[in-house]
Design a protein around this motif. Sequence first.
Motif, PDB file in Angstrom:
ATOM      1  N   TYR A  82       0.826  -1.212   0.000  1.00  0.00           N
ATOM      2  CA  TYR A  82       0.000   0.000   0.000  1.00  0.00           C
ATOM      3  C   TYR A  82       0.858   1.259   0.000  1.00  0.00           C
ATOM      4  O   TYR A  82       0.516   2.256  -0.639  1.00  0.00           O
ATOM      5  CB  TYR A  82      -0.961   0.001   1.197  1.00  0.00           C
ATOM      6  N   ARG A  83       1.989   1.218   0.721  1.00  0.00           N
ATOM      7  CA  ARG A  83       2.884   2.376   0.752  1.00  0.00           C
ATOM      8  C   ARG A  83       3.447   2.631  -0.649  1.00  0.00           C
ATOM      9  O   ARG A  83       3.494   3.767  -1.114  1.00  0.00           O
ATOM     10  CB  ARG A  83       4.030   2.136   1.742  1.00  0.00           C
ATOM     11  N   LYS A  84       3.846   1.539  -1.315  1.00  0.00           N
ATOM     12  CA  LYS A  84       4.381   1.690  -2.673  1.00  0.00           C
ATOM     13  C   LYS A  84       3.318   2.240  -3.621  1.00  0.00           C
ATOM     14  O   LYS A  84       3.605   3.100  -4.450  1.00  0.00           O
ATOM     15  CB  LYS A  84       4.903   0.341  -3.188  1.00  0.00           C
ATOM     16  N   LEU A  85       2.095   1.732  -3.493  1.00  0.00           N
ATOM     17  CA  LEU A  85       1.013   2.215  -4.350  1.00  0.00           C
ATOM     18  C   LEU A  85       0.745   3.698  -4.112  1.00  0.00           C
ATOM     19  O   LEU A  85       0.471   4.442  -5.049  1.00  0.00           O
ATOM     20  CB  LEU A  85      -0.273   1.407  -4.095  1.00  0.00           C
ATOM     21  N   ALA A  86       0.834   4.125  -2.868  1.00  0.00           N
ATOM     22  CA  ALA A  86       0.563   5.525  -2.527  1.00  0.00           C
ATOM     23  C   ALA A  86       1.605   6.471  -3.108  1.00  0.00           C
ATOM     24  O   ALA A  86       1.310   7.628  -3.371  1.00  0.00           O
ATOM     25  CB  ALA A  86       0.502   5.683  -1.010  1.00  0.00           C
TER      26      ALA A  86
ATOM     27  N   GLY B 215      19.582   9.984  -8.335  1.00  0.00           N
ATOM     28  CA  GLY B 215      18.466  10.922  -8.369  1.00  0.00           C
ATOM     29  C   GLY B 215      17.154  10.176  -8.216  1.00  0.00           C
ATOM     30  O   GLY B 215      17.118   8.949  -8.289  1.00  0.00           O
ATOM     31  N   ARG B 216      16.091  10.919  -7.991  1.00  0.00           N
ATOM     32  CA  ARG B 216      14.763  10.310  -7.902  1.00  0.00           C
ATOM     33  C   ARG B 216      13.871  10.955  -8.948  1.00  0.00           C
ATOM     34  O   ARG B 216      13.789  12.183  -9.043  1.00  0.00           O
ATOM     35  CB  ARG B 216      14.153  10.505  -6.518  1.00  0.00           C
TER      36      ARG B 216
ATOM     37  N   THR C 224       3.873   4.405 -15.080  1.00  0.00           N
ATOM     38  CA  THR C 224       5.313   4.348 -15.365  1.00  0.00           C
ATOM     39  C   THR C 224       6.133   3.597 -14.320  1.00  0.00           C
ATOM     40  O   THR C 224       7.249   3.166 -14.606  1.00  0.00           O
ATOM     41  CB  THR C 224       5.886   5.775 -15.455  1.00  0.00           C
ATOM     42  N   GLY C 225       5.607   3.503 -13.103  1.00  0.00           N
ATOM     43  CA  GLY C 225       6.363   2.854 -12.029  1.00  0.00           C
ATOM     44  C   GLY C 225       7.347   3.768 -11.329  1.00  0.00           C
ATOM     45  O   GLY C 225       7.997   3.365 -10.371  1.00  0.00           O
ATOM     46  N   VAL C 226       7.474   5.041 -11.790  1.00  0.00           N
ATOM     47  CA  VAL C 226       8.337   5.996 -11.074  1.00  0.00           C
ATOM     48  C   VAL C 226       7.537   6.589  -9.920  1.00  0.00           C
ATOM     49  O   VAL C 226       6.348   6.337  -9.765  1.00  0.00           O
ATOM     50  CB  VAL C 226       8.886   7.104 -12.008  1.00  0.00           C
ATOM     51  N   PHE C 227       8.180   7.410  -9.110  1.00  0.00           N
ATOM     52  CA  PHE C 227       7.480   8.048  -7.999  1.00  0.00           C
ATOM     53  C   PHE C 227       6.429   9.024  -8.525  1.00  0.00           C
ATOM     54  O   PHE C 227       6.544   9.530  -9.644  1.00  0.00           O
ATOM     55  CB  PHE C 227       8.479   8.781  -7.097  1.00  0.00           C
TER      56      PHE C 227
ATOM     57  N   THR D  82       2.683  12.713  -4.951  1.00  0.00           N
ATOM     58  CA  THR D  82       2.645  12.597  -3.482  1.00  0.00           C
ATOM     59  C   THR D  82       4.052  12.363  -2.931  1.00  0.00           C
ATOM     60  O   THR D  82       4.469  12.990  -1.955  1.00  0.00           O
ATOM     61  CB  THR D  82       1.711  11.444  -3.059  1.00  0.00           C
ATOM     62  N   ALA D  83       4.789  11.457  -3.571  1.00  0.00           N
ATOM     63  CA  ALA D  83       6.168  11.183  -3.155  1.00  0.00           C
ATOM     64  C   ALA D  83       7.046  12.412  -3.360  1.00  0.00           C
ATOM     65  O   ALA D  83       7.915  12.712  -2.527  1.00  0.00           O
ATOM     66  CB  ALA D  83       6.730  10.001  -3.947  1.00  0.00           C
ATOM     67  N   PHE D  84       6.811  13.131  -4.454  1.00  0.00           N
ATOM     68  CA  PHE D  84       7.580  14.345  -4.755  1.00  0.00           C
ATOM     69  C   PHE D  84       7.415  15.373  -3.639  1.00  0.00           C
ATOM     70  O   PHE D  84       8.391  15.911  -3.116  1.00  0.00           O
ATOM     71  CB  PHE D  84       7.119  14.913  -6.095  1.00  0.00           C
ATOM     72  N   ARG D  85       6.178  15.627  -3.240  1.00  0.00           N
ATOM     73  CA  ARG D  85       5.912  16.604  -2.180  1.00  0.00           C
ATOM     74  C   ARG D  85       6.523  16.156  -0.850  1.00  0.00           C
ATOM     75  O   ARG D  85       7.081  16.953  -0.102  1.00  0.00           O
ATOM     76  CB  ARG D  85       4.405  16.832  -2.030  1.00  0.00           C
ATOM     77  N   ALA D  86       6.429  14.860  -0.567  1.00  0.00           N
ATOM     78  CA  ALA D  86       7.010  14.330   0.681  1.00  0.00           C
ATOM     79  C   ALA D  86       8.523  14.509   0.685  1.00  0.00           C
ATOM     80  O   ALA D  86       9.116  14.897   1.698  1.00  0.00           O
ATOM     81  CB  ALA D  86       6.642  12.857   0.845  1.00  0.00           C
ATOM     82  N   ASP D  87       9.167  14.251  -0.460  1.00  0.00           N
ATOM     83  CA  ASP D  87      10.624  14.393  -0.546  1.00  0.00           C
ATOM     84  C   ASP D  87      11.054  15.859  -0.496  1.00  0.00           C
ATOM     85  O   ASP D  87      12.128  16.182   0.032  1.00  0.00           O
ATOM     86  CB  ASP D  87      11.157  13.715  -1.812  1.00  0.00           C
ATOM     87  N   LEU D  88      10.229  16.751  -1.043  1.00  0.00           N
ATOM     88  CA  LEU D  88      10.537  18.181  -0.962  1.00  0.00           C
ATOM     89  C   LEU D  88      10.535  18.649   0.491  1.00  0.00           C
ATOM     90  O   LEU D  88      11.387  19.444   0.895  1.00  0.00           O
ATOM     91  CB  LEU D  88       9.517  19.004  -1.755  1.00  0.00           C
ATOM     92  N   GLU D  89       9.575  18.153   1.262  1.00  0.00           N
ATOM     93  CA  GLU D  89       9.497  18.536   2.679  1.00  0.00           C
ATOM     94  C   GLU D  89      10.766  18.137   3.430  1.00  0.00           C
ATOM     95  O   GLU D  89      11.208  18.838   4.338  1.00  0.00           O
ATOM     96  CB  GLU D  89       8.274  17.904   3.334  1.00  0.00           C
ATOM     97  N   LYS D  90      11.363  17.012   3.022  1.00  0.00           N
ATOM     98  CA  LYS D  90      12.587  16.543   3.677  1.00  0.00           C
ATOM     99  C   LYS D  90      13.791  17.432   3.360  1.00  0.00           C
ATOM    100  O   LYS D  90      14.803  17.366   4.043  1.00  0.00           O
ATOM    101  CB  LYS D  90      12.902  15.107   3.245  1.00  0.00           C
ATOM    102  N   ARG D  91      13.666  18.239   2.320  1.00  0.00           N
ATOM    103  CA  ARG D  91      14.780  19.120   1.940  1.00  0.00           C
ATOM    104  C   ARG D  91      14.834  20.376   2.800  1.00  0.00           C
ATOM    105  O   ARG D  91      15.783  21.141   2.720  1.00  0.00           O
ATOM    106  CB  ARG D  91      14.680  19.503   0.460  1.00  0.00           C
TER     107      ARG D  91
END
Length: 196
Positions: A29-33, A110-111, A39-42, A45-54
């Motif tokens: 479920y985490r992977k699906l989210a 890179g991601r 495409t199978g890339v992020f 939602t993942a992009f915004r989460a990773d931006l917050e970590k920056r």
Amino acid sequence: QLFIVCAYIALLFGISMWVKKRADEAEIYRKLAFTDELTGVFNRTAFRADLEKRVTEDPKTGVKKLLPGVIFMFDVNDLKKCNDRFGHENGDIYIKAVSGALEDTFHVDGRCYRIGGDEFCVLMNQTSQRDIDGRLSIVKKHIDDLNKKGFVVQMSVAAGYSLFDPEKDEDPDAAIKRADEMMYSNKQAMKNAIYH
């Protein structure tokens, strides 16, 4: 007594298998989210989460600071034309081909994210201008190689990038805006080159 021990072991085994199954399901479920289905890339939602970590915060002063890095923005050219003339199946093939080119270029350090129908971006940690230029050349080579195989439309990708500037940028959105502006400028230049 041996029976009780065996029953207890069987119970523990059953519980551990149940816990493992739930953990596996949670991971799915985490992977699906966080994964783009096509495409199978992020995904966005993942992009915004990773931006917050920056964005880090000094525990003493509470001052927020942006970690250095670079963001690349990519836009798939003529996707609408491909969809309208040749159907969404071919549009999906086009999107997946571009996604594959980006993954091949950036997967080691890179991601890659699909953040819109025809928009992708890549986040990397700080890198040199030479490396940035090299990556963009590699993406272009991948797209050129795809075109040599032939497709219903000529594949091309507009690109832009920007460095996160911890001195100037309060948050990542300022760098995203600069990268977007460069990408749209590149897209316009590509259109002008075709029609002139």
